[in-house]
Structure formats: C-alpha cells, structure tokens
Design an enzyme around this catalytic site. Structure first.
Site, PDB file in Angstrom:
ATOM      1  N   ASN A   1       6.275  -5.709  11.079  1.00  0.00           N
ATOM      2  CA  ASN A   1       6.230  -4.570  11.990  1.00  0.00           C
ATOM      3  C   ASN A   1       6.103  -3.097  10.721  1.00  0.00           C
ATOM      4  O   ASN A   1       6.173  -2.812  11.343  1.00  0.00           O
ATOM      5  CB  ASN A   1       7.489  -4.440  12.461  1.00  0.00           C
ATOM      6  CG  ASN A   1       7.049  -5.694  14.073  1.00  0.00           C
ATOM      7  OD1 ASN A   1       6.342  -5.439  14.459  1.00  0.00           O
ATOM      8  ND2 ASN A   1       8.354  -5.900  13.859  1.00  0.00           N
ATOM      9  N   ASN A   2       6.429  -3.924   9.674  1.00  0.00           N
ATOM     10  CA  ASN A   2       6.523  -2.846   7.972  1.00  0.00           C
ATOM     11  C   ASN A   2       5.008  -1.656   7.515  1.00  0.00           C
ATOM     12  O   ASN A   2       4.153  -2.454   7.189  1.00  0.00           O
ATOM     13  CB  ASN A   2       7.085  -3.577   7.393  1.00  0.00           C
ATOM     14  CG  ASN A   2       7.577  -2.339   6.407  1.00  0.00           C
ATOM     15  OD1 ASN A   2       6.726  -1.163   6.070  1.00  0.00           O
ATOM     16  ND2 ASN A   2       7.961  -2.446   5.377  1.00  0.00           N
TER      17      ASN A   2
ATOM     18  N   HIS B   1       4.846   0.603   6.086  1.00  0.00           N
ATOM     19  CA  HIS B   1       4.028   0.871   4.543  1.00  0.00           C
ATOM     20  C   HIS B   1       3.526  -0.694   4.429  1.00  0.00           C
ATOM     21  O   HIS B   1       2.568  -0.495   3.105  1.00  0.00           O
ATOM     22  CB  HIS B   1       4.520   0.718   4.104  1.00  0.00           C
ATOM     23  CG  HIS B   1       6.129   2.383   4.659  1.00  0.00           C
ATOM     24  ND1 HIS B   1       5.429   3.257   4.271  1.00  0.00           N
ATOM     25  CD2 HIS B   1       6.620   3.156   5.025  1.00  0.00           C
ATOM     26  CE1 HIS B   1       5.957   4.528   4.493  1.00  0.00           C
ATOM     27  NE2 HIS B   1       6.563   3.991   5.294  1.00  0.00           N
ATOM     28  N   LYS B   2       4.026  -1.835   4.274  1.00  0.00           N
ATOM     29  CA  LYS B   2       3.615  -3.653   4.263  1.00  0.00           C
ATOM     30  C   LYS B   2       1.614  -3.485   4.344  1.00  0.00           C
ATOM     31  O   LYS B   2       0.932  -3.249   3.884  1.00  0.00           O
ATOM     32  CB  LYS B   2       4.679  -4.476   4.759  1.00  0.00           C
ATOM     33  CG  LYS B   2       5.553  -4.942   4.173  1.00  0.00           C
ATOM     34  CD  LYS B   2       5.879  -5.756   3.959  1.00  0.00           C
ATOM     35  CE  LYS B   2       7.483  -5.979   3.472  1.00  0.00           C
ATOM     36  NZ  LYS B   2       7.847  -7.534   3.913  1.00  0.00           N
TER      37      LYS B   2
ATOM     38  N   ASP C   1       8.098 -12.302   2.009  1.00  0.00           N
ATOM     39  CA  ASP C   1       9.592 -10.996   2.238  1.00  0.00           C
ATOM     40  C   ASP C   1       9.071 -11.174   0.620  1.00  0.00           C
ATOM     41  O   ASP C   1       8.663 -11.521  -0.270  1.00  0.00           O
ATOM     42  CB  ASP C   1      10.457 -12.236   2.350  1.00  0.00           C
ATOM     43  CG  ASP C   1      11.474 -11.177   2.470  1.00  0.00           C
ATOM     44  OD1 ASP C   1      11.792 -10.192   2.788  1.00  0.00           O
ATOM     45  OD2 ASP C   1      12.649 -12.103   2.769  1.00  0.00           O
ATOM     46  N   THR C   2      10.118 -10.127   0.699  1.00  0.00           N
ATOM     47  CA  THR C   2       9.641  -9.187  -1.308  1.00  0.00           C
ATOM     48  C   THR C   2      11.409  -9.566  -1.646  1.00  0.00           C
ATOM     49  O   THR C   2      12.314  -8.446  -0.543  1.00  0.00           O
ATOM     50  CB  THR C   2       8.993  -7.682  -1.103  1.00  0.00           C
ATOM     51  OG1 THR C   2       7.571  -8.414  -1.073  1.00  0.00           O
ATOM     52  CG2 THR C   2       8.864  -7.487  -2.652  1.00  0.00           C
TER      53      THR C   2
ATOM     54  N   GLY D   1      10.374   1.850  -0.262  1.00  0.00           N
ATOM     55  CA  GLY D   1      12.235   1.185  -0.733  1.00  0.00           C
ATOM     56  C   GLY D   1      12.416   1.697  -2.230  1.00  0.00           C
ATOM     57  O   GLY D   1      12.298   3.033  -2.537  1.00  0.00           O
TER      58      GLY D   1
ATOM     59  N   HIS E   1       3.808  -6.384  -7.355  1.00  0.00           N
ATOM     60  CA  HIS E   1       4.673  -8.202  -7.277  1.00  0.00           C
ATOM     61  C   HIS E   1       3.584  -8.456  -6.128  1.00  0.00           C
ATOM     62  O   HIS E   1       3.002  -9.728  -5.856  1.00  0.00           O
ATOM     63  CB  HIS E   1       5.643  -8.620  -7.155  1.00  0.00           C
ATOM     64  CG  HIS E   1       6.177  -6.899  -6.274  1.00  0.00           C
ATOM     65  ND1 HIS E   1       5.976  -5.886  -6.546  1.00  0.00           N
ATOM     66  CD2 HIS E   1       6.335  -7.134  -5.130  1.00  0.00           C
ATOM     67  CE1 HIS E   1       6.619  -4.669  -5.695  1.00  0.00           C
ATOM     68  NE2 HIS E   1       7.352  -5.524  -5.155  1.00  0.00           N
TER      69      HIS E   1
END
Length: 193
Positions: free
Chosen positions: A10-11, A13-14, A70-71, A152, A179
C-alpha cells in the site's frame, strides 16, 4: 504477452520505485488494481517472513502471481536495529519517517561506528511456488539530514562509494544502486529465464 504480477504493498513510494525499476518487463498491478484494501499485517520477526506474509496473503485470497518486499535499515552499532522495525521505529508515532530518523540519530549520538546497511527481501509466488530474493547496500548514517528526494531514512543514509545521501542522489541514481533495485534486478533476471 507480458506477465502480470501483483506488488503487495500500500506504500505509494515503493510502488513508484519498483515500477521505475521494472520498466516494461512485466505488467505491474497494485493492490488497488485488484481491489484489495486490506492492510496486511507485518508480524514476522524477519524481513523475509514479512515479505512472505504479504505475498502469501495475496496468492491465497486472489490466486494471482505476486510479490512483496520488506526492507530494513540495519545499523551495526545498534546490533542490527532498527531492522524489521524500521518503518515503525519511533514507537507510538506510526509510520513517521521524521520521528524514526530523530530516534535513530539520537541513539547514535557519540558513537564512532555509524556503519549501516539497507536490506530488502522480496518474496515472489509464481504458480504457487515461493522464491526469495535479497538486495543489500552498505553505507553509513550521517549526523544530519541532507537532500530532498526519496523517502524514509534516505536523508541520513550515505551509500558506500558516494558522498551524497540517497536523498541527494535523486531517484534515477538511487533506482540503479539501491538495496531494492538490487533485489528487483534479481527478481527480473529470474522472471526472464
């Protein structure tokens, strides 16, 4: 015909960052595109576990090929913290990037060792089979925020080999070296087999 893949996030930016990295290699679908408005809980103790929770949820409920990531930012002097809790590091603040950075900078005050790494884990589910990919970029946490792009912890993370933070490098450069970019490149190579 391009392969359709749901990116379980739901991000915004990602989603934007991944779409830019993938380019036209796949038809990327968002959770909104499949009418999924569930906030998938990230309750695992590892990045890989959280990525798998999200991709498994989508595959189980929608029967669509999908991936999730996931980061975490892992700081050496803090024994790998904030790690899996990076997005919610400043407890009680929700997903507040400014509060997270303030807390991290406060905890590193007076510490010489500022080595850190960003690590992304991607869980891909294709035809019911799970695959994992990882991307890591090493760097350091600087003492003050610099730069306006990214999101972030980008304003305080300076990748090895660069004098600029992720936020100063701009999205075009970041999307080549980050990454997440490294993990997505592995995903792309796998999909092109």
């Amino acid at each position: 015909m391009k392969r359709k893949l749901v990116f379980a996030t739901n991000n915004a930016h990602k989603l934007e960052e991944i779409a830019a990295i993938l380019g036209d290699k796949v038809e990327l679908l968002s959770l909104n595109d499949i009418d999924c408005h569930t906030d998938i809980p990230e309750t695992a103790e590892t990045l890989e576990g959280n990525a798998l929770l999200k991709s498994s949820f989508i595959y189980r409920n929608y029967q669509l090929d999908c991936f999730a990531d996931d980061t975490g930012l892992e700081v050496e002097a803090l024994n790998g913290a904030p790690g899996v809790y990076s997005a919610r590091y400043a407890e009680g603040e929700g997903h507040d990037a400014q509060a997270n950075m303030r807390k991290l900078l406060h905890e590193l005050e007076g510490k010489e060792n500022r080595k850190a790494q960003f690590r992304t884990a991607i869980s891909l589910i294709l035809d019911g089979k799970e695959y994992l990919f990882e991307g890591v970029i090493k760097g350091e946490i600087i003492k003050e925020k610099r730069g306006d792009s990214g999101f972030g912890y980008d304003p305080i993370f300076k990748p090895e080999g660069y004098e600029q933070t992720f936020a100063e490098l701009g999205n075009e450069t970041k999307n080549k070296i980050s990454h997440r970019a490294l993990a997505v490149q592995k995903l792309c190579e796998f999909l092109q087999r």
